[in-house]
Design an enzyme around this catalytic site. Sequence first.
Site, PDB file in Angstrom:
ATOM      1  CG  HIS A 158      33.099  67.826  49.612  1.00 49.69           C
ATOM      2  ND1 HIS A 158      32.589  68.749  48.828  1.00 49.69           N
ATOM      3  CD2 HIS A 158      31.968  67.761  50.489  1.00 49.69           C
ATOM      4  CE1 HIS A 158      31.666  69.682  49.347  1.00 49.69           C
ATOM      5  NE2 HIS A 158      31.055  68.846  50.210  1.00 49.69           N
ATOM      6  CB  THR A 159      38.106  62.302  50.146  1.00 50.67           C
ATOM      7  OG1 THR A 159      38.393  60.977  49.607  1.00 50.67           O
ATOM      8  CG2 THR A 159      37.395  61.927  51.471  1.00 50.67           C
ATOM      9  NE  ARG A 177      26.051  68.835  52.538  1.00 51.36           N
ATOM     10  CZ  ARG A 177      24.496  68.751  51.942  1.00 51.36           C
ATOM     11  NH1 ARG A 177      23.414  68.178  52.560  1.00 51.36           N
ATOM     12  NH2 ARG A 177      23.320  69.768  51.514  1.00 51.36           N
ATOM     13  CG  HIS A 215      24.936  71.359  56.744  1.00 51.43           C
ATOM     14  ND1 HIS A 215      23.869  71.249  55.165  1.00 51.43           N
ATOM     15  CD2 HIS A 215      26.011  71.431  55.832  1.00 51.43           C
ATOM     16  CE1 HIS A 215      24.674  71.927  54.405  1.00 51.43           C
ATOM     17  NE2 HIS A 215      25.811  71.966  54.905  1.00 51.43           N
ATOM     18  N   GLY A 247      25.826  77.011  66.721  1.00 51.11           N
ATOM     19  CA  GLY A 247      26.025  75.947  66.931  1.00 51.11           C
ATOM     20  C   GLY A 247      25.840  74.366  67.200  1.00 51.11           C
ATOM     21  CG  ASP A 282      21.849  74.070  68.437  1.00 50.19           C
ATOM     22  OD1 ASP A 282      21.883  73.370  67.212  1.00 50.19           O
ATOM     23  OD2 ASP A 282      21.845  75.370  68.211  1.00 50.19           O
ATOM     24  CB  THR A 317      39.275  56.709  46.010  1.00 43.89           C
ATOM     25  OG1 THR A 317      39.299  57.972  46.388  1.00 43.89           O
ATOM     26  CG2 THR A 317      39.762  56.124  45.356  1.00 43.89           C
ATOM     27  N   PRO A 321      27.170  77.297  53.480  1.00 49.58           N
ATOM     28  CG  PRO A 321      29.682  76.849  53.389  1.00 49.58           C
ATOM     29  CD  PRO A 321      28.729  76.449  54.566  1.00 49.58           C
ATOM     30  CG  ASN A 378      20.257  72.093  56.151  1.00 47.38           C
ATOM     31  OD1 ASN A 378      21.485  71.887  55.277  1.00 47.38           O
ATOM     32  ND2 ASN A 378      20.079  72.591  56.560  1.00 47.38           N
TER      33      ASN A 378
END
Length: 323
Positions: A193-194, A62, A66, A72, A74, A246, A163, A94
Amino acid sequence: MSSSLQLLFFFILILNPFLNMISAQLSPTFYATTCPDALTTVRTSIRQAVSRERRMAASLIRLHFHDCFVQGCDASILLDEQATPTSERNALPNKGSARGYEVIDNAKAQLENICPGVVSCADILSLAARDASFAVGGPSWTVKLGRRDSTTADIDSANADLPSFKSSLDQLIQNFDRKGLTERDMVALSGAHTIGQAQCFTFRDRIYSNNTNIIDAGFASTRSRQCSQTSSADGDAKLAPLDLVTPNSFDNNYFKNLIQKKGLLESDQVLFNGGSTDSIVREYSTSPAKFSADFSLAMVKMGDIQPLTGQNGVIRRICSSLN
């Protein structure tokens, strides 16, 4: 000047832009001579971190996502508020949820010991995401390297470009499209997101909607045990796994959950809700190999979003600070 020298200068002028372009390209062997143990060092550091805390794998993937979605790939997300007042760490998507900074800092410190000032924080973050995926049974992929680090962060772009857990399908598609990513890329990347967990405030409205057309009633009831309907500081931060079945293994169960109306976040379930991405979700739910392959391709593609290369950017010696 002789005609031969004039001709030489002409070719230099013509070739120079192409030479710059070539030198600025990312390459898997970028550190082969300047820091040959770079990849092994990062891999060992990430494996140790994930071994200590399984959840860290999701956090590192993640964190890379993000980072890349804001100006970009960076490493701008790693700059703290002491480095810049526009620290992306304080952006709404965040703050209080992005984590793993110390893992990247530790890997960077180890690299600084063996090859100081060579490996960028942006590349460490890209490698960490790949190594974290593999550490929990997910796919691996070849990481292209040679990114440099930014000297700025952009909290406004972080708030605008990342998002939301309440995003609609159209909003998600537009959001990813602006970064050059397709609907298939979006669904594949969402499959991260598994693994991982979400805070109660991000899914409270969904589990208490009492709308069995959008959420499985038994699933909502199970989730409500750890997330009360009334908001509170302690309650809002309570965690629940994104995949109840799981939660610590990187597999395709996330997509099976969506088909059963058991997506935890609104932004998860909209991927399978009668829209254009339903067929992709069905495909991944029956083919873990296809999901893994597409996830790897999408991660490589995401890693190509506006990297700083060549003479652009810097190599930060401490990822949270400016040199």
